[in-house]
Design a protein around this motif. Structure first.
Motif, short mmCIF file in Angstrom:
data_model
loop_
_atom_site.label_atom_id
_atom_site.label_comp_id
_atom_site.label_asym_id
_atom_site.label_seq_id
_atom_site.Cartn_x
_atom_site.Cartn_y
_atom_site.Cartn_z
N GLU A 162 -6.95 -4.42 -10.02
CA GLU A 162 -7.25 -3.09 -9.51
C GLU A 162 -8.68 -3.05 -9.01
O GLU A 162 -9.61 -3.36 -9.75
CB GLU A 162 -7.05 -2.03 -10.60
CG GLU A 162 -5.60 -1.77 -10.94
CD GLU A 162 -5.44 -0.56 -11.84
OE1 GLU A 162 -6.40 0.24 -11.96
OE2 GLU A 162 -4.34 -0.40 -12.41
N THR A 163 -8.84 -2.71 -7.74
CA THR A 163 -10.18 -2.46 -7.22
C THR A 163 -10.53 -1.00 -7.53
O THR A 163 -9.68 -0.27 -8.05
CB THR A 163 -10.22 -2.69 -5.69
OG1 THR A 163 -9.61 -1.56 -5.03
CG2 THR A 163 -9.50 -3.97 -5.29
N PRO A 164 -11.73 -0.55 -7.26
CA PRO A 164 -12.03 0.87 -7.47
C PRO A 164 -11.14 1.81 -6.65
O PRO A 164 -11.11 3.01 -6.92
CB PRO A 164 -13.49 0.98 -7.03
CG PRO A 164 -14.06 -0.38 -7.29
CD PRO A 164 -12.95 -1.31 -6.94
N LEU A 165 -10.41 1.24 -5.67
CA LEU A 165 -9.60 2.10 -4.80
C LEU A 165 -8.10 1.93 -4.99
O LEU A 165 -7.36 2.92 -5.03
CB LEU A 165 -9.95 1.83 -3.33
CG LEU A 165 -11.40 2.10 -2.92
CD1 LEU A 165 -11.60 1.72 -1.47
CD2 LEU A 165 -11.75 3.57 -3.15
N VAL A 166 -7.65 0.65 -5.10
CA VAL A 166 -6.21 0.42 -5.14
C VAL A 166 -5.88 -0.80 -6.00
O VAL A 166 -6.75 -1.59 -6.37
CB VAL A 166 -5.63 0.17 -3.73
CG1 VAL A 166 -5.76 1.40 -2.85
CG2 VAL A 166 -6.30 -1.04 -3.08
#
Length: 209
Positions: free
Chosen positions: A56-60
């Motif tokens: 998981e990135t900070p966005l997706v």
């Protein structure tokens, strides 16, 4: 030359030229060796296999590549190999480390073994042997012999300089081990030193001569 990769990146060649200069200080030589080792490490690990992992990135959430399998082992031929080892560990801090104590008898030019320590599961790992010089090849052959005795079979050899005589000798015994080097120099002199070379790498790195 089959089985030999010459790493001719401009930064590698630039730093190697400065290391060759006899006026380069011990501190400068040591710093350059650490820097060039990271560049060499980048090339010798270029074809490592990757697998995908869900993160998981900070966005997706995404599928991202990660190195597959167990961690590498860097096998340093003492003592000069440690100069390459230090820079490579900066690039791959999770790598396991093996130390192989082998020195060349200056009269016979044959290897003398005095120490060996390696992870128990080296048979399951990629081993990258590091030593600044592949001169006669005798010490390098002895190091590979020791690793193979412990079950290692996926081995690469990384050095700064190689002599044609050393490559021929090494490949005659271990044709399955790929060689990576920044330069194939002209020849060995009567004392077994690489010409034009850069002198004794251990002495220049540690200021012992």
């Amino acid at each position: 030359m089959d089985g030999v990769t010459v790493i001719d990146h401009p930064l590698v060649q630039h730093k190697l030229t400065i290391m060759r200069k006899k006026e380069t200080s011990t501190a400068g030589f040591r710093r350059l060796l650490r820097e060039i080792s990271m560049l060499l490490c980048y090339e010798v690990t270029r074809d490592l296999e990757l697998t995908m992992e869900t993160i998981e990135t900070p966005l997706v959430e995404m599928q991202a590549p990660i190195v597959e399998g167990k961690k590498l082992v860097f096998a340093s031929i003492l003592r000069a190999g440690n100069g390459l080892l230090e820079g490579m560990l900066e690039l791959v801090p999770s790598a396991r480390v093996s130390h192989i104590g082998v020195y060349r008898d200056h009269e016979t030019l044959q290897p003398v073994e005095y120490y060996f320590k390696a992870p128990e599961d080296i048979a399951e790992r990629l081993i990258i042997i590091v030593d600044p010089m592949l001169a006669t090849g005798n010490s390098s052959i002895a190091a590979v012999d020791k690793l193979k005795e412990r079950g290692a079979h996926n081995i690469r050899f990384l050095c700064l300089l190689a002599a044609p005589e050393g490559i021929k000798n090494f490949q005659s015994v271990h044709p399955d081990v790929k060689i990576y080097t920044a330069s194939i120099d002209s020849h060995l002199n009567e004392l077994g030193y690489i010409v034009p070379g850069l002198g004794d790498a251990g002495d220049r790195m540690y200021g012992t001569k």
